[in-house]
Write an enzyme that holds these catalytic residues in place. Structure first.
Site, PDB file in Angstrom:
ATOM      1  CG  ASN A   9      -1.588   1.519   1.270  1.00 50.91           C
ATOM      2  OD1 ASN A   9      -2.249   1.455   0.427  1.00 50.91           O
ATOM      3  ND2 ASN A   9      -2.524   1.667   2.655  1.00 50.91           N
ATOM      4  CD1 TRP A  10       3.359   1.065  -3.022  1.00 49.72           C
ATOM      5  CD2 TRP A  10       3.607   2.367  -4.638  1.00 49.72           C
ATOM      6  NE1 TRP A  10       4.568   0.462  -4.265  1.00 49.72           N
ATOM      7  CE2 TRP A  10       3.906   0.902  -4.625  1.00 49.72           C
ATOM      8  CE3 TRP A  10       3.320   3.379  -5.546  1.00 49.72           C
ATOM      9  CZ2 TRP A  10       4.923   0.838  -5.911  1.00 49.72           C
ATOM     10  CZ3 TRP A  10       3.905   3.116  -7.116  1.00 49.72           C
ATOM     11  CH2 TRP A  10       4.157   1.791  -7.447  1.00 49.72           C
ATOM     12  CE  LYS A  11      -0.550   3.583   5.078  1.00 52.45           C
ATOM     13  NZ  LYS A  11      -0.011   4.340   6.366  1.00 52.45           N
ATOM     14  CG  HIS A  94      -5.931   2.090   5.286  1.00 51.46           C
ATOM     15  ND1 HIS A  94      -5.325   3.067   6.589  1.00 51.46           N
ATOM     16  CD2 HIS A  94      -4.718   0.947   5.428  1.00 51.46           C
ATOM     17  CE1 HIS A  94      -3.915   2.341   6.426  1.00 51.46           C
ATOM     18  NE2 HIS A  94      -3.437   1.433   5.933  1.00 51.46           N
ATOM     19  CD  GLU A  96      -3.158   5.410   6.525  1.00 51.39           C
ATOM     20  OE1 GLU A  96      -1.925   5.028   7.079  1.00 51.39           O
ATOM     21  OE2 GLU A  96      -3.083   5.214   5.129  1.00 51.39           O
ATOM     22  CD  GLU A 166      -3.482  -1.635   6.841  1.00 53.35           C
ATOM     23  OE1 GLU A 166      -2.008  -2.513   6.531  1.00 53.35           O
ATOM     24  OE2 GLU A 166      -4.005  -1.366   7.298  1.00 53.35           O
ATOM     25  N   GLY A 172       2.588   2.511  10.461  1.00 53.58           N
ATOM     26  CA  GLY A 172       3.376   4.116  10.724  1.00 53.58           C
ATOM     27  C   GLY A 172       4.534   4.088  12.023  1.00 53.58           C
ATOM     28  CB  SER A 209       5.520  -1.951  11.693  1.00 56.34           C
ATOM     29  OG  SER A 209       5.082  -0.257  11.961  1.00 56.34           O
ATOM     30  N   GLY A 230       2.943  -1.395   4.384  1.00 56.73           N
ATOM     31  CA  GLY A 230       2.964  -0.265   4.110  1.00 56.73           C
ATOM     32  C   GLY A 230       4.543   0.677   3.664  1.00 56.73           C
ATOM     33  N   GLY A 231       5.393   0.852   4.604  1.00 53.79           N
ATOM     34  CA  GLY A 231       6.550   1.714   4.037  1.00 53.79           C
ATOM     35  C   GLY A 231       7.012   1.147   3.250  1.00 53.79           C
TER      36      GLY A 231
END
Length: 247
Positions: A9-11, A94, A96, A166, A172, A209, A230-231
Site C-alpha cells: 500500500n503506497w498510500k 483502511h 486512515e 491492521e 507507521g 509495520s 506500508g512503508g
C-alpha cells in the site's frame, strides 16, 4: 484453498515515473514467487503501473473507491472507472480512511458490495485503536467490524475477498503486534467469518509495520496468510524480500 498474498500500500507516495521504475526493479526480483504480489497505488499512478506490469506476475489495486456508480461526488472515483482500466483489487476501509475521511462500517459495507458487483476484489481492512487495545476490546472491535463489512455477501463474494487486520496503533509507528497476538486476532476474525458463512477459506493478511526482518515470523503463523505492507513496499528491494519471505 487459502493463498499467500503480499500486498503493498503506497498510500500518498510515488509519481508515475517512480511507479514505472519501481515495477521495472521489482518484477525480476519476484518473478519466481508462488505468492500473489499486489501493489495498491495512488489513482494518478494506476494507468502507468498497469501498463508496466504487463507480462509480470504483479497485480495492481487502487486504494479507495466510492459506492455509487456516478454522480455529484467531486474528487471520488467509481468502481467502473477502476475496472475499465483493468484494476483488479481495491483497498476498502483502511484505518486512515476511517480516521481522516469519516469512513464508517456502513460505508465500508456499501463499498465492498459495489466493488464485488463490478468485478473488483476488495481488500477489506479492520483494526483496533490503542485505546481499544488497552481497554481489552480488540476482539470485540475487530469481529464487529468484519461482521458489518461483510454483511450481505454470498459465498462467491467471499471467495473474491481478502481481509487485512491492521491494528491502528501499529501502522507507521514501528510497533508490531507479536506474531502470536497477530495470529490470535486473525484467528478471531476467521472464526467470525466462519460463523457467518460456514467457511473460513479466505486469505487474511496482517498489516502494521511489516518489514523484511519480521515477515517470515508473521507469515508462517497458522492463520496469517501474508501482509498488507506500508512503508516497506516503497522500495523494490525491501518489498521483494517480504514477497520472498519463504525462500
Amino acid at each position: 484453498m487459502r493463498r499467500k498474498v503480499i500486498a503493498g500500500n503506497w498510500k500518498m507516495n510515488m509519481l508515475p515515473n517512480e511507479a514505472i521504475d519501481f515495477v521495472n526493479a521489482l518484477a525480476p526480483l519476484v518473478k519466481d514467487s508462488k505468492n500473489e504480489v499486489i501493489i495498491c497505488v495512488p489513482f494518478t499512478d494506476l494507468f502507468y503501473t498497469l501498463l508496466t506490469v504487463q507480462d509480470t506476475n504483479i497485480h495492481v489495486g487502487a486504494q479507495n473507491m466510492h459506492w455509487k456508480e456516478n454522480g455529484a461526488y467531486t474528487g471520488e472515483v467509481s468502481a467502473d472507472m477502476l475496472k475499465c482500466i483493468n484494476v483488479e483489487y481495491v483497498i476498502i476501509g483502511h484505518s486512515e480512511r476511517r480516521q481522516y475521511f469519516n469512513e464508517t462500517d456502513e460505508t465500508v459495507n456499501l463499498k465492498v458490495k459495489q466493488s464485488l458487483a463490478k468485478g473488483l476484489k476488495p481488500i477489506v481492512c479492520v483494526g483496533e485503536s490503542l485505546e481499544e487495545k488497552e481497554a481489552g476490546k480488540t476482539i470485540e472491535v475487530i469481529t464487529s467490524q468484519i461482521s458489518k463489512a461483510l454483511d450481505g455477501l454470498t459465498l462467491d463474494d467471499l471467495s473474491n475477498t481478502i481481509v487485512a487486520y491492521e491494528p491502528i496503533w501499529a501502522i507507521g509507528t514501528g510497533k508490531t503486534a507479536t506474531a502470536d497476538d497477530a495470529n490470535d486476532s486473525i484467528k478471531a476474525i476467521r472464526n467470525e467469518i466462519k460463523s457467518k458463512f460456514g467457511t473460513d477459506d479466505i486469505s487474511i493478511l496482517y498489516g502494521g509495520s511489516v518489514k523484511a526482518e519480521n515477515a517470515k515470523e508473521l507469515f508462517t503463523m497458522s492463520d496469517i496468510d501474508g501482509g498488507l505492507v506500508g512503508g516497506a513496499s516503497l522500495k523494490a528491494d525491501s518489498f521483494s524480500k517480504i514477497v520472498n519471505f519463504d525462500k
